[in-house]
Design a protein around this motif. Sequence first.
Motif, PDB file in Angstrom:
ATOM      1  N   LEU A 188      20.955  68.700 -12.327  1.00 17.41           N
ATOM      2  CA  LEU A 188      20.476  69.739 -13.232  1.00 17.41           C
ATOM      3  C   LEU A 188      19.541  69.229 -14.327  1.00 17.41           C
ATOM      4  O   LEU A 188      19.101  70.001 -15.165  1.00 17.41           O
ATOM      5  CB  LEU A 188      21.674  70.447 -13.891  1.00 17.41           C
ATOM      6  N   ALA A 189      19.269  67.944 -14.342  1.00 19.24           N
ATOM      7  CA  ALA A 189      18.417  67.383 -15.391  1.00 19.24           C
ATOM      8  C   ALA A 189      16.979  67.864 -15.244  1.00 19.24           C
ATOM      9  O   ALA A 189      16.515  68.158 -14.143  1.00 19.24           O
ATOM     10  CB  ALA A 189      18.483  65.860 -15.349  1.00 19.24           C
ATOM     11  N   THR A 190      16.292  67.935 -16.360  1.00 17.14           N
ATOM     12  CA  THR A 190      14.873  68.289 -16.355  1.00 17.14           C
ATOM     13  C   THR A 190      14.055  67.040 -16.678  1.00 17.14           C
ATOM     14  O   THR A 190      14.598  65.986 -17.018  1.00 17.14           O
ATOM     15  CB  THR A 190      14.594  69.368 -17.411  1.00 17.14           C
ATOM     16  N   LEU A 191      12.757  67.166 -16.600  1.00 15.97           N
ATOM     17  CA  LEU A 191      11.879  66.032 -16.881  1.00 15.97           C
ATOM     18  C   LEU A 191      12.039  65.573 -18.325  1.00 15.97           C
ATOM     19  O   LEU A 191      11.907  64.380 -18.617  1.00 15.97           O
ATOM     20  CB  LEU A 191      10.423  66.414 -16.604  1.00 15.97           C
ATOM     21  N   GLU A 192      12.363  66.503 -19.207  1.00 19.18           N
ATOM     22  CA  GLU A 192      12.530  66.149 -20.618  1.00 19.18           C
ATOM     23  C   GLU A 192      13.764  65.265 -20.842  1.00 19.18           C
ATOM     24  O   GLU A 192      13.866  64.568 -21.852  1.00 19.18           O
ATOM     25  CB  GLU A 192      12.645  67.421 -21.478  1.00 19.18           C
ATOM     26  N   ASP A 193      14.690  65.288 -19.902  1.00 18.27           N
ATOM     27  CA  ASP A 193      15.886  64.450 -20.030  1.00 18.27           C
ATOM     28  C   ASP A 193      15.624  63.000 -19.645  1.00 18.27           C
ATOM     29  O   ASP A 193      16.437  62.121 -19.942  1.00 18.27           O
ATOM     30  CB  ASP A 193      17.024  64.996 -19.153  1.00 18.27           C
ATOM     31  N   VAL A 194      14.497  62.754 -18.987  1.00 20.00           N
ATOM     32  CA  VAL A 194      14.167  61.401 -18.538  1.00 20.00           C
ATOM     33  C   VAL A 194      13.478  60.653 -19.673  1.00 20.00           C
ATOM     34  O   VAL A 194      12.602  61.209 -20.357  1.00 20.00           O
ATOM     35  CB  VAL A 194      13.249  61.459 -17.300  1.00 20.00           C
ATOM     36  N   PRO A 195      13.861  59.397 -19.914  1.00 17.81           N
ATOM     37  CA  PRO A 195      13.171  58.613 -20.965  1.00 17.81           C
ATOM     38  C   PRO A 195      11.670  58.580 -20.743  1.00 17.81           C
ATOM     39  O   PRO A 195      11.188  58.508 -19.599  1.00 17.81           O
ATOM     40  CB  PRO A 195      13.801  57.227 -20.828  1.00 17.81           C
ATOM     41  N   GLU A 196      10.906  58.625 -21.826  1.00 16.48           N
ATOM     42  CA  GLU A 196       9.445  58.705 -21.759  1.00 16.48           C
ATOM     43  C   GLU A 196       8.819  57.638 -20.860  1.00 16.48           C
ATOM     44  O   GLU A 196       7.935  57.959 -20.044  1.00 16.48           O
ATOM     45  CB  GLU A 196       8.876  58.602 -23.180  1.00 16.48           C
ATOM     46  N   PRO A 197       9.229  56.365 -20.932  1.00 13.08           N
ATOM     47  CA  PRO A 197       8.595  55.339 -20.090  1.00 13.08           C
ATOM     48  C   PRO A 197       8.776  55.577 -18.591  1.00 13.08           C
ATOM     49  O   PRO A 197       8.001  55.047 -17.783  1.00 13.08           O
ATOM     50  CB  PRO A 197       9.269  54.043 -20.525  1.00 13.08           C
ATOM     51  N   MET A 198       9.760  56.351 -18.193  1.00 18.28           N
ATOM     52  CA  MET A 198      10.055  56.546 -16.783  1.00 18.28           C
ATOM     53  C   MET A 198       9.482  57.832 -16.223  1.00 18.28           C
ATOM     54  O   MET A 198       9.502  58.065 -15.017  1.00 18.28           O
ATOM     55  CB  MET A 198      11.576  56.527 -16.554  1.00 18.28           C
ATOM     56  N   ARG A 199       8.950  58.678 -17.075  1.00 22.75           N
ATOM     57  CA  ARG A 199       8.466  59.982 -16.606  1.00 22.75           C
ATOM     58  C   ARG A 199       7.241  59.837 -15.706  1.00 22.75           C
ATOM     59  O   ARG A 199       7.090  60.574 -14.731  1.00 22.75           O
ATOM     60  CB  ARG A 199       8.125  60.871 -17.802  1.00 22.75           C
ATOM     61  N   ALA A 200       6.388  58.919 -16.036  1.00 23.77           N
ATOM     62  CA  ALA A 200       5.164  58.755 -15.246  1.00 23.77           C
ATOM     63  C   ALA A 200       5.504  58.411 -13.804  1.00 23.77           C
ATOM     64  O   ALA A 200       4.850  58.905 -12.846  1.00 23.77           O
ATOM     65  CB  ALA A 200       4.280  57.658 -15.869  1.00 23.77           C
ATOM     66  N   ALA A 201       6.504  57.572 -13.593  1.00 22.27           N
ATOM     67  CA  ALA A 201       6.874  57.178 -12.222  1.00 22.27           C
ATOM     68  C   ALA A 201       7.402  58.375 -11.451  1.00 22.27           C
ATOM     69  O   ALA A 201       7.139  58.505 -10.250  1.00 22.27           O
ATOM     70  CB  ALA A 201       7.934  56.069 -12.279  1.00 22.27           C
ATOM     71  N   LEU A 202       8.095  59.272 -12.122  1.00 21.27           N
ATOM     72  CA  LEU A 202       8.617  60.451 -11.438  1.00 21.27           C
ATOM     73  C   LEU A 202       7.518  61.434 -11.071  1.00 21.27           C
ATOM     74  O   LEU A 202       7.566  62.102 -10.028  1.00 21.27           O
ATOM     75  CB  LEU A 202       9.657  61.152 -12.319  1.00 21.27           C
ATOM     76  N   LYS A 203       6.514  61.517 -11.923  1.00 14.77           N
ATOM     77  CA  LYS A 203       5.400  62.457 -11.640  1.00 14.77           C
ATOM     78  C   LYS A 203       4.612  62.051 -10.433  1.00 14.77           C
ATOM     79  O   LYS A 203       4.008  62.877  -9.772  1.00 14.77           O
ATOM     80  CB  LYS A 203       4.494  62.549 -12.873  1.00 14.77           C
TER      81      LYS A 203
END
Length: 204
Positions: A188-203
């Motif tokens: 149920l997590a959203t992208l905002e729940d992911v630490p900033e440094p790791m968001r780019a890899a998820l995108k």
Amino acid sequence: MRYFLLGWFLLCVLVVGVAGFRGDKSRRPPIEVFPDMDRQPKLRPQTFNEFFPNQLSSRVPVSGTIARGTFYEENEVNTGHIPGTTNFVETIPVPVTVTLLARGQQRYNINCAPCHGPDGDGKGITSKYGMVAMANFHDARLVKMSDGEIFNTITYGKNLMGAYGANVTIPDRWAIIAYVRAIQRSQLATLEDVPEPMRAALKK
């Protein structure tokens, strides 16, 4: 038959003659058929005893035991309630660590996964045998439920779920709750729940 009745009568006379009628008072000690029922070998408190190394009959209670009729310390860790109230604690009252989560995963797979499923969706192995009313941890109601209430449910059971207080220790109950929250976040997590440094890899 005549001899049997005569023998039975003589036996009754003998028993009454030796033991007397019930309710009669006598200064003589009663007949003890099984004397060990009254005179049992036992240890008397604070007396000498050669069996134990310190030669004391009184023993220190085993670590972690609670005497029957006494209560353990009533705090949020042991009860899941805010002390002095009937309100459940909102969040887990113990530090959440990698070790705690690993323990929670192990205990969850043993005690919870058969019914609630490895992913917490209520589709465990028991669902294949007609048990279809298992809770789905991803339902909004359970996501919003306080950690203390989940602790209470594990301890005492609810609806079709039996009590696991006797099977799962208090630390393990909190470990399971921590792992259940991790399962919920994984789905149920959203992208905002992911630490900033790791968001780019998820995108990507």
